[in-house]
Design a protein around this motif. Structure first.
Motif, PDB file in Angstrom:
ATOM      1  N   ARG A   1      36.195  19.908  57.019  1.00 34.28           N
ATOM      2  CA  ARG A   1      36.473  19.532  58.395  1.00 34.28           C
ATOM      3  C   ARG A   1      35.296  18.763  58.982  1.00 34.28           C
ATOM      4  O   ARG A   1      34.143  19.115  58.765  1.00 34.28           O
ATOM      5  CB  ARG A   1      36.709  20.776  59.256  1.00 34.28           C
ATOM      6  CG  ARG A   1      37.905  21.613  58.868  1.00 34.28           C
ATOM      7  CD  ARG A   1      37.999  22.810  59.805  1.00 34.28           C
ATOM      8  NE  ARG A   1      39.094  23.695  59.434  1.00 34.28           N
ATOM      9  CZ  ARG A   1      39.406  24.788  60.115  1.00 34.28           C
ATOM     10  NH1 ARG A   1      38.695  25.130  61.181  1.00 34.28           N
ATOM     11  NH2 ARG A   1      40.413  25.540  59.733  1.00 34.28           N
TER      12      ARG A   1
ATOM     13  N   SER B   1      34.807  18.804  62.198  1.00 34.70           N
ATOM     14  CA  SER B   1      34.361  19.786  63.186  1.00 34.70           C
ATOM     15  C   SER B   1      35.024  21.122  62.878  1.00 34.70           C
ATOM     16  O   SER B   1      36.203  21.167  62.531  1.00 34.70           O
ATOM     17  CB  SER B   1      34.731  19.336  64.603  1.00 34.70           C
ATOM     18  OG  SER B   1      34.522  20.377  65.540  1.00 34.70           O
ATOM     19  N   GLU B   2      34.250  22.197  63.017  1.00 34.91           N
ATOM     20  CA  GLU B   2      34.808  23.523  62.754  1.00 34.91           C
ATOM     21  C   GLU B   2      35.978  23.842  63.685  1.00 34.91           C
ATOM     22  O   GLU B   2      36.844  24.651  63.363  1.00 34.91           O
ATOM     23  CB  GLU B   2      33.727  24.585  62.923  1.00 34.91           C
ATOM     24  CG  GLU B   2      32.621  24.482  61.881  1.00 34.91           C
ATOM     25  CD  GLU B   2      31.443  25.388  62.215  1.00 34.91           C
ATOM     26  OE1 GLU B   2      31.537  26.117  63.235  1.00 34.91           O
ATOM     27  OE2 GLU B   2      30.443  25.361  61.484  1.00 34.91           O
ATOM     28  N   SER B   3      36.000  23.215  64.858  1.00 28.32           N
ATOM     29  CA  SER B   3      37.019  23.524  65.851  1.00 28.32           C
ATOM     30  C   SER B   3      38.294  22.700  65.691  1.00 28.32           C
ATOM     31  O   SER B   3      39.256  22.902  66.440  1.00 28.32           O
ATOM     32  CB  SER B   3      36.453  23.305  67.258  1.00 28.32           C
ATOM     33  OG  SER B   3      36.078  21.948  67.436  1.00 28.32           O
TER      34      SER B   3
ATOM     35  N   ASP C   1      30.218  25.365  54.149  1.00 26.08           N
ATOM     36  CA  ASP C   1      29.776  25.281  55.530  1.00 26.08           C
ATOM     37  C   ASP C   1      29.020  26.560  55.870  1.00 26.08           C
ATOM     38  O   ASP C   1      28.722  27.380  55.000  1.00 26.08           O
ATOM     39  CB  ASP C   1      30.954  25.036  56.476  1.00 26.08           C
ATOM     40  CG  ASP C   1      32.013  26.135  56.392  1.00 26.08           C
ATOM     41  OD1 ASP C   1      31.668  27.252  55.931  1.00 26.08           O
ATOM     42  OD2 ASP C   1      33.165  25.886  56.771  1.00 26.08           O
TER      43      ASP C   1
ATOM     44  N   ALA D   1      25.874  24.622  62.641  1.00 21.36           N
ATOM     45  CA  ALA D   1      27.293  24.420  62.929  1.00 21.36           C
ATOM     46  C   ALA D   1      27.681  22.977  62.637  1.00 21.36           C
ATOM     47  O   ALA D   1      26.880  22.048  62.806  1.00 21.36           O
ATOM     48  CB  ALA D   1      27.588  24.767  64.385  1.00 21.36           C
ATOM     49  N   ASP D   2      28.921  22.782  62.206  1.00 20.84           N
ATOM     50  CA  ASP D   2      29.470  21.451  61.916  1.00 20.84           C
ATOM     51  C   ASP D   2      28.625  20.691  60.905  1.00 20.84           C
ATOM     52  O   ASP D   2      28.432  19.476  60.996  1.00 20.84           O
ATOM     53  CB  ASP D   2      29.606  20.628  63.206  1.00 20.84           C
ATOM     54  CG  ASP D   2      30.674  21.187  64.122  1.00 20.84           C
ATOM     55  OD1 ASP D   2      31.583  21.872  63.616  1.00 20.84           O
ATOM     56  OD2 ASP D   2      30.599  20.953  65.338  1.00 20.84           O
ATOM     57  N   THR D   3      28.090  21.421  59.935  1.00 22.61           N
ATOM     58  CA  THR D   3      27.335  20.804  58.846  1.00 22.61           C
ATOM     59  C   THR D   3      27.895  21.314  57.525  1.00 22.61           C
ATOM     60  O   THR D   3      28.219  22.489  57.398  1.00 22.61           O
ATOM     61  CB  THR D   3      25.837  21.145  58.944  1.00 22.61           C
ATOM     62  OG1 THR D   3      25.331  20.687  60.193  1.00 22.61           O
ATOM     63  CG2 THR D   3      25.056  20.484  57.811  1.00 22.61           C
TER      64      THR D   3
ATOM     65  N   ASN E   1      28.995  15.630  59.283  1.00 26.93           N
ATOM     66  CA  ASN E   1      30.196  15.804  58.474  1.00 26.93           C
ATOM     67  C   ASN E   1      30.962  14.509  58.222  1.00 26.93           C
ATOM     68  O   ASN E   1      32.066  14.521  57.709  1.00 26.93           O
ATOM     69  CB  ASN E   1      31.148  16.828  59.101  1.00 26.93           C
ATOM     70  CG  ASN E   1      30.635  18.242  58.927  1.00 26.93           C
ATOM     71  OD1 ASN E   1      29.592  18.434  58.335  1.00 26.93           O
ATOM     72  ND2 ASN E   1      31.357  19.202  59.441  1.00 26.93           N
TER      73      ASN E   1
END
Length: 320
Positions: free
Chosen positions: A180, A182-184, A256, A265-267, A293
């Motif tokens: 992803r 973004s995780e969200s 992740d 986060a988001d890496t 990402n």
């Protein structure tokens, strides 16, 4: 990628995992109209399902169909002339038509439901069952199908390469991973393909493609199916850098912070393990940090030692 028996190929195919949420929602009604001249039903319970089917040029599921609707049942009396069952359903966007499935005889089980008739208008949302002989699963004049039943949960749509750019390089035995951006947001992902071989030796190149998925939605007019686009209107894969060691038949994992807590986060961190290279099997683990990402730093080698042991343990955990 892959191999067609003659050489490495670079085509990329996609197929939807069919969802019950994408199937028509069906309701039914029973009425009598003596002018219809319908054949009387044998008394008992009849089961129905409806599925949308798509044209051969459909961008998402060419020549395929949706999962069937939930089963709807009706118990009918015997020997009433003009008795008929009227089905209605939600329209599925891009449908070329609809398959109507029914138990051939009264009292049949769910497993007996087979193709009964076909509605050839994709805009139609109704069907009247007048109890004709039915197709009894066979529609050889349309797509050569016999003993046709509703698709099982977990079935894929038809594979197609018409809506996905081909790889820049043909690759046989390449490895791939997704993550992803973004995780969200589960609907914005990057695919990376690395290594492989086109003849000999194994390749050191890698390439990526960012895919954005539009989830299915229900509108007043119709059910809109899940679709995908490529970030920035991309029509080709992007170079993702050179591997330190050529390899094919390798394993590529994307980690992740839920698998590797030292990451922000988001890496995402990518690792390639093992594989066959120009010098034979190579056990090195190669990692690459995906900055934001979407962009990436260069691949680096992690050869053996405690780092290899720790990263191997991390890589053995499930990846979302």
């Amino acid at each position: 990628g892959g191999h067609d028996g003659a050489s490495a190929i670079g085509t990329v195919q996609r197929a939807n995992v069919l969802s019950p949420d994408d199937a028509p929602a069906v309701t039914l009604d029973v009425s009598v109209d003596a002018t219809r001249g319908t054949a009387p039903f044998v008394a008992g319970t009849y089961l129905y399902r409806v599925a949308a089917y798509f044209g051969d040029a459909d961008a998402i599921n060419p020549g395929g169909e949706s999962l069937g609707s939930e089963v709807v049942a009706v118990r009918l009396p015997a020997n009433i002339t003009g008795l008929h069952v009227a089905l209605s359903w939600t329209r599925i966007a891009d449908a070329a038509g609809y398959y109507v499935y029914r138990t051939p005889d009264a009292g049949g089980a769910i497993g007996d439901i087979a193709l009964y008739d076909r509605v050839t208008d994709g805009a139609a949302v109704t069907y009247v069952d007048q109890n004709f002989a039915g197709l009894r699963g066979n529609d050889t004049a349309f797509r050569g199908e016999t003993d046709k039943r509703p698709l099982l949960l977990g079935t894929l749509g038809r594979w197609s390469d018409t809506s996905v750019p081909a790889l820049t390089n043909a690759r046989h035995g390449a490895c791939a991973a997704t993550w992803r951006v973004s995780e969200s947001d589960a609907n914005d992902v990057v695919i990376v393909v690395a290594g492989g071989a086109n003849g000999a030796p194994a390749a050191t190149s890698s390439e990526s493609l960012r895919v954005q998925i539009a989830p299915a939605t229900q509108t007043a007019a119709a059910f809109t199916r899940e679709a995908h686009t490529f970030f920035g209107g991309a029509t080709s894969w992007t170079d993702a850098g050179t591997l330190p060691v050529a390899r094919s038949f390798c394993s590529l994992r994307a980690l992740d912070r839920f698998q590797y807590t030292q990451l922000a986060a988001d890496t995402v961190l990518l690792f390639i393990a093992s594989g066959a290279g120009s010098g034979g099997t190579n056990q090195a683990v190669q990692g690459r940090l995906a900055a934001g990402n979407t962009g990436v730093a260069s691949w680096t080698a992690h050869n053996g030692g405690s780092s290899f042991d720790a990263l191997s343990a991390i890589g053995s955990r499930p990846v979302r």
